[in-house]
Write a protein that holds these residues in place. Sequence first.
Motif, PDB file in Angstrom:
ATOM      1  N   PRO A   6       3.102  22.651  17.388  1.00  0.00           N
ATOM      2  CA  PRO A   6       1.889  22.760  18.223  1.00  0.00           C
ATOM      3  C   PRO A   6       1.031  23.963  17.849  1.00  0.00           C
ATOM      4  CG  PRO A   6       3.913  22.999  19.550  1.00  0.00           C
ATOM      5  CD  PRO A   6       4.317  22.523  18.204  1.00  0.00           C
ATOM      6  N   LEU A   7       1.644  25.069  17.436  1.00  0.00           N
ATOM      7  CA  LEU A   7       0.857  26.212  16.968  1.00  0.00           C
ATOM      8  C   LEU A   7       0.017  25.811  15.767  1.00  0.00           C
ATOM      9  CD1 LEU A   7       3.200  29.335  17.084  1.00  0.00           C
ATOM     10  CD2 LEU A   7       0.886  29.182  18.024  1.00  0.00           C
ATOM     11  N   GLY A   8       0.662  25.100  14.843  1.00  0.00           N
ATOM     12  CA  GLY A   8      -0.056  24.641  13.661  1.00  0.00           C
ATOM     13  C   GLY A   8      -1.250  23.788  14.041  1.00  0.00           C
ATOM     14  N   ILE A   9      -1.032  22.852  14.955  1.00  0.00           N
ATOM     15  CA  ILE A   9      -2.120  21.970  15.390  1.00  0.00           C
ATOM     16  C   ILE A   9      -3.244  22.794  16.001  1.00  0.00           C
ATOM     17  CG2 ILE A   9      -2.787  20.133  16.993  1.00  0.00           C
ATOM     18  CD1 ILE A   9       0.136  19.118  16.844  1.00  0.00           C
ATOM     19  N   SER A  10      -2.885  23.681  16.903  1.00  0.00           N
ATOM     20  CA  SER A  10      -3.880  24.422  17.660  1.00  0.00           C
ATOM     21  C   SER A  10      -4.686  25.359  16.768  1.00  0.00           C
ATOM     22  CB  SER A  10      -3.183  25.209  18.773  1.00  0.00           C
ATOM     23  OG  SER A  10      -4.123  25.916  19.531  1.00  0.00           O
ATOM     24  N   ILE A  11      -3.997  26.043  15.873  1.00  0.00           N
ATOM     25  CA  ILE A  11      -4.688  27.023  15.042  1.00  0.00           C
ATOM     26  C   ILE A  11      -5.542  26.339  13.989  1.00  0.00           C
ATOM     27  CG2 ILE A  11      -4.216  28.778  13.258  1.00  0.00           C
ATOM     28  CD1 ILE A  11      -2.043  29.778  15.346  1.00  0.00           C
ATOM     29  N   THR A  12      -5.069  25.207  13.487  1.00  0.00           N
ATOM     30  CA  THR A  12      -5.828  24.471  12.474  1.00  0.00           C
ATOM     31  C   THR A  12      -7.052  23.783  13.065  1.00  0.00           C
ATOM     32  OG1 THR A  12      -3.861  24.141  11.157  1.00  0.00           O
ATOM     33  CG2 THR A  12      -5.655  22.598  10.765  1.00  0.00           C
ATOM     34  N   THR A  13      -6.933  23.337  14.314  1.00  0.00           N
ATOM     35  CA  THR A  13      -8.031  22.557  14.905  1.00  0.00           C
ATOM     36  C   THR A  13      -8.860  23.357  15.908  1.00  0.00           C
ATOM     37  OG1 THR A  13      -6.684  21.806  16.782  1.00  0.00           O
ATOM     38  CG2 THR A  13      -6.589  20.470  14.775  1.00  0.00           C
ATOM     39  N   GLY A  14      -8.320  24.497  16.358  1.00  0.00           N
ATOM     40  CA  GLY A  14      -9.012  25.263  17.393  1.00  0.00           C
ATOM     41  C   GLY A  14      -8.911  24.645  18.783  1.00  0.00           C
ATOM     42  N   LYS A  15      -8.065  23.642  18.953  1.00  0.00           N
ATOM     43  CA  LYS A  15      -7.960  22.946  20.248  1.00  0.00           C
ATOM     44  C   LYS A  15      -6.691  23.341  20.999  1.00  0.00           C
ATOM     45  CE  LYS A  15     -11.369  20.142  18.914  1.00  0.00           C
ATOM     46  NZ  LYS A  15     -12.549  19.622  19.547  1.00  0.00           N
ATOM     47  N   GLU A  16      -6.744  23.134  22.288  1.00  0.00           N
ATOM     48  CA  GLU A  16      -5.561  23.318  23.131  1.00  0.00           C
ATOM     49  C   GLU A  16      -4.546  22.205  22.819  1.00  0.00           C
ATOM     50  OE1 GLU A  16      -3.167  24.770  24.748  1.00  0.00           O
ATOM     51  OE2 GLU A  16      -4.355  25.512  26.436  1.00  0.00           O
ATOM     52  N   VAL A  17      -3.263  22.518  22.963  1.00  0.00           N
ATOM     53  CA  VAL A  17      -2.211  21.516  22.772  1.00  0.00           C
ATOM     54  C   VAL A  17      -1.323  21.492  24.009  1.00  0.00           C
ATOM     55  CG1 VAL A  17      -0.257  20.768  21.358  1.00  0.00           C
ATOM     56  CG2 VAL A  17      -2.208  21.895  20.276  1.00  0.00           C
ATOM     57  N   VAL A  18      -1.112  20.290  24.538  1.00  0.00           N
ATOM     58  CA  VAL A  18      -0.141  20.119  25.619  1.00  0.00           C
ATOM     59  C   VAL A  18       1.155  19.635  24.972  1.00  0.00           C
ATOM     60  CG1 VAL A  18       0.435  18.887  27.733  1.00  0.00           C
ATOM     61  CG2 VAL A  18      -1.943  19.576  27.279  1.00  0.00           C
ATOM     62  N   ILE A  19       2.209  20.392  25.182  1.00  0.00           N
ATOM     63  CA  ILE A  19       3.507  20.056  24.582  1.00  0.00           C
ATOM     64  C   ILE A  19       4.296  19.218  25.582  1.00  0.00           C
ATOM     65  CG2 ILE A  19       5.649  20.995  23.624  1.00  0.00           C
ATOM     66  CD1 ILE A  19       4.039  23.658  23.210  1.00  0.00           C
TER      67      ILE A  19
ATOM     68  N   PRO B 153     -11.344  32.509  10.060  1.00  0.00           N
ATOM     69  CA  PRO B 153     -10.383  31.621  10.721  1.00  0.00           C
ATOM     70  C   PRO B 153      -9.014  31.667  10.033  1.00  0.00           C
ATOM     71  CG  PRO B 153     -11.847  30.359   9.294  1.00  0.00           C
ATOM     72  CD  PRO B 153     -12.339  31.783   9.269  1.00  0.00           C
ATOM     73  N   TYR B 154      -7.975  31.817  10.874  1.00  0.00           N
ATOM     74  CA  TYR B 154      -6.606  31.868  10.357  1.00  0.00           C
ATOM     75  C   TYR B 154      -6.229  30.503   9.790  1.00  0.00           C
ATOM     76  CZ  TYR B 154      -1.585  32.670  10.123  1.00  0.00           C
ATOM     77  OH  TYR B 154      -0.294  32.800   9.687  1.00  0.00           O
ATOM     78  N   LYS B 155      -5.597  30.506   8.608  1.00  0.00           N
ATOM     79  CA  LYS B 155      -5.186  29.225   7.995  1.00  0.00           C
ATOM     80  C   LYS B 155      -3.669  29.099   7.953  1.00  0.00           C
ATOM     81  CE  LYS B 155      -9.070  28.684   4.794  1.00  0.00           C
ATOM     82  NZ  LYS B 155      -9.326  29.940   4.068  1.00  0.00           N
ATOM     83  N   PHE B 156      -3.187  28.074   8.583  1.00  0.00           N
ATOM     84  CA  PHE B 156      -1.751  27.775   8.475  1.00  0.00           C
ATOM     85  C   PHE B 156      -1.425  27.423   7.034  1.00  0.00           C
ATOM     86  CE2 PHE B 156       1.749  26.755  11.471  1.00  0.00           C
ATOM     87  CZ  PHE B 156       1.390  27.670  12.441  1.00  0.00           C
ATOM     88  N   ASP B 157      -0.263  27.872   6.582  1.00  0.00           N
ATOM     89  CA  ASP B 157       0.176  27.504   5.236  1.00  0.00           C
ATOM     90  C   ASP B 157       0.613  26.037   5.239  1.00  0.00           C
ATOM     91  OD1 ASP B 157       0.927  27.778   2.555  1.00  0.00           O
ATOM     92  OD2 ASP B 157       2.966  28.383   3.076  1.00  0.00           O
ATOM     93  N   GLU B 158       0.089  25.251   4.319  1.00  0.00           N
ATOM     94  CA  GLU B 158       0.526  23.854   4.182  1.00  0.00           C
ATOM     95  C   GLU B 158       0.852  23.582   2.721  1.00  0.00           C
ATOM     96  OE1 GLU B 158      -1.657  20.762   6.560  1.00  0.00           O
ATOM     97  OE2 GLU B 158      -3.039  22.399   6.937  1.00  0.00           O
ATOM     98  N   ILE B 159       1.715  22.611   2.491  1.00  0.00           N
ATOM     99  CA  ILE B 159       2.027  22.236   1.099  1.00  0.00           C
ATOM    100  C   ILE B 159       1.551  20.798   0.920  1.00  0.00           C
ATOM    101  CG2 ILE B 159       3.805  22.196  -0.690  1.00  0.00           C
ATOM    102  CD1 ILE B 159       5.538  23.990   0.997  1.00  0.00           C
ATOM    103  N   VAL B 160       0.237  20.636   0.749  1.00  0.00           N
ATOM    104  CA  VAL B 160      -0.299  19.261   0.681  1.00  0.00           C
ATOM    105  C   VAL B 160      -1.218  19.098  -0.530  1.00  0.00           C
ATOM    106  CG1 VAL B 160      -0.075  18.573   3.071  1.00  0.00           C
ATOM    107  CG2 VAL B 160      -2.006  19.990   2.403  1.00  0.00           C
TER     108      VAL B 160
END
Lengths: 329, 329
Positions: B185-198, B322-329
């Motif tokens: 959820p941190l990855g989702i939130s930081i990458t998209t700037g949106k709130e996440v409900v877990i 903007p902070y970027k999550f590390d991804e391997i894509v």
Amino acid sequence: MYDFEEERVKQFLREHAAKRVAIQLPDGLKPYADKFVATVKDAGAEAIVLAGSCYGACDIADEMAILAKCDTLIHYGHADMGLPTRLPTLYVEARMLLDPSSALEQAVEEMEEKRVGLATTVQHLGYLQRASHVLRSKGIEPIIGGHGARAKYDGQILGCDLSCARSIADRVDNFVYIGTGLFHPLGISITTGKEVVIVNPISNSFEKLSSSRERFMLDRKAMISRASACDKFGILVSIKPGQFRPELASRLASEFRRSGRIAEILVMDEIIPEGLEDFRGFEAFVCTACPRIAIDDADRFNRPILNPFEAMVLIGRESFKPYKFDEIV
Amino acid sequence: MYDFEEERVKQFLREHAAKRVAIQLPDGLKPYADKFVATVKDAGAEAIVLAGSCYGACDIADEMAILAKCDTLIHYGHADMGLPTRLPTLYVEARMLLDPSSALEQAVEEMEEKRVGLATTVQHLGYLQRASHVLRSKGIEPIIGGHGARAKYDGQILGCDLSCARSIADRVDNFVYIGTGLFHPLGISITTGKEVVIVNPISNSFEKLSSSRERFMLDRKAMISRASACDKFGILVSIKPGQFRPELASRLASEFRRSGRIAEILVMDEIIPEGLEDFRGFEAFVCTACPRIAIDDADRFNRPILNPFEAMVLIGRESFKPYKFDEIV
């Protein structure tokens, strides 16, 4: 404190026109990593540090070096034990520059033996002749046993190769072991039935092994007894090149099953307690990898762990005495 | 609690006429090892358990299975991420049999959004349609993003592939993440700037991510600041097939050297704090392996550890926001 043979390393790298060099080293030498990197850079090559565990030349990481796109491998801290490698490989033995003579002189004061076997690990081999000289000067004849299949030098002992002690056991009154730790002297003593005087060049002191040997035998008996209450065994195999004994593991698994127990083969790289924690279905383990694991690390495992000989004792295929140290020779 | 797909496994083993089968499984499934062994035996084959660490399909152990003389590999717990394997390999995803509907219903009571992105890990994918249905029944439109290069399924999120969230970020008001833990959820939130409900199907409860996200950003800023006082960096590379980024490591090492710092490449299998302890010459690390390591395990390392993006921030080549999550894509 160590001889890292910088010039020999550079020479080797030049000979092989090395461009990208893997450096493998045991934990004890990891604090010196920057020195090893500097030597490689001085020879005009790029250095890649292989940072995983490294317990001996049995653990030679040429496959990892190839994955890391290296063209040569420098292995620090151990003597070549003859395993084939797929990369040009140089073993830098990292001999310790610590003379055991004065500790040995103190030990000799209390010795009444006429003939003494001398054994040591590769770190202290450079002082074996000097130690012989000290013994001779006190009227004791030193005998140095020939090396086995894995050890490279006469008088060199490995946790998995006690040949240099075994071969001279009936010609000596006792042994002098130059080095640290209890595992190697225990191996010598239990394999030969002789007392071992441990001469420690780091602490500059000596001690007799005897009481540790008795405690060891009691501990191992208790370990077998704990394991004999178990039904489900994990037979551990390490894929480290010089610790890999899959046939032995299969044989043990069959014998255990024939004895009415459940036994499955677990394969891993490094056999550490943390790696087995979640395998809650197994009540005890038999380790076919490095002979030290079931002995030195036993207290760290929360379930019984046996070596292959002890496993055979458990199912009644061997008797506990004479106890046999596990060797890979 | 899990679907282990016994029949599909047996079918696969029969199709490949398997004789010796390697079983690979993550820690969470190790307690079920005996079930997996039984399935293989039922299919008339021998089972070898690969007992080392296994963090994902990035960590596929076909090379170890070949060393262990196996002819097929069953990998439990993760979806195929498309890495080539040298053995016939079956991925058994071990879907959890836990319906998140009631926890989601509770969460929806507090939600005012019109459109919500749905994302989950492979364990809970089987309930994605049911979750969509719950949202729709409350008047919320669920949107499931297409999968990225590493994820196999739409709506599936990986620690190293956030594509399914990123691709729909501008079409949703916030996200619902079905699963456990904070990393995804941190990855989702930081990458998209949106709130996440877990929505947690195990505890049958829900929570909002928001405060954790702020703490995360503060923590990472503090980590970069600690590392910026350091001169000697170890650039960590894992040889695990799907975590292996040697070119990125070389690039980072060059950039760090150009910025006046010392940087060497350390290659290992599993990147754990214990493995780095003896490398006292390094003051901080940059991890190019699994993106979780520098985040989830940061507290276990006694020196600063950064991901590649943070490393670039440190030397002034990227800005923290903007902070970027590390991804391997």
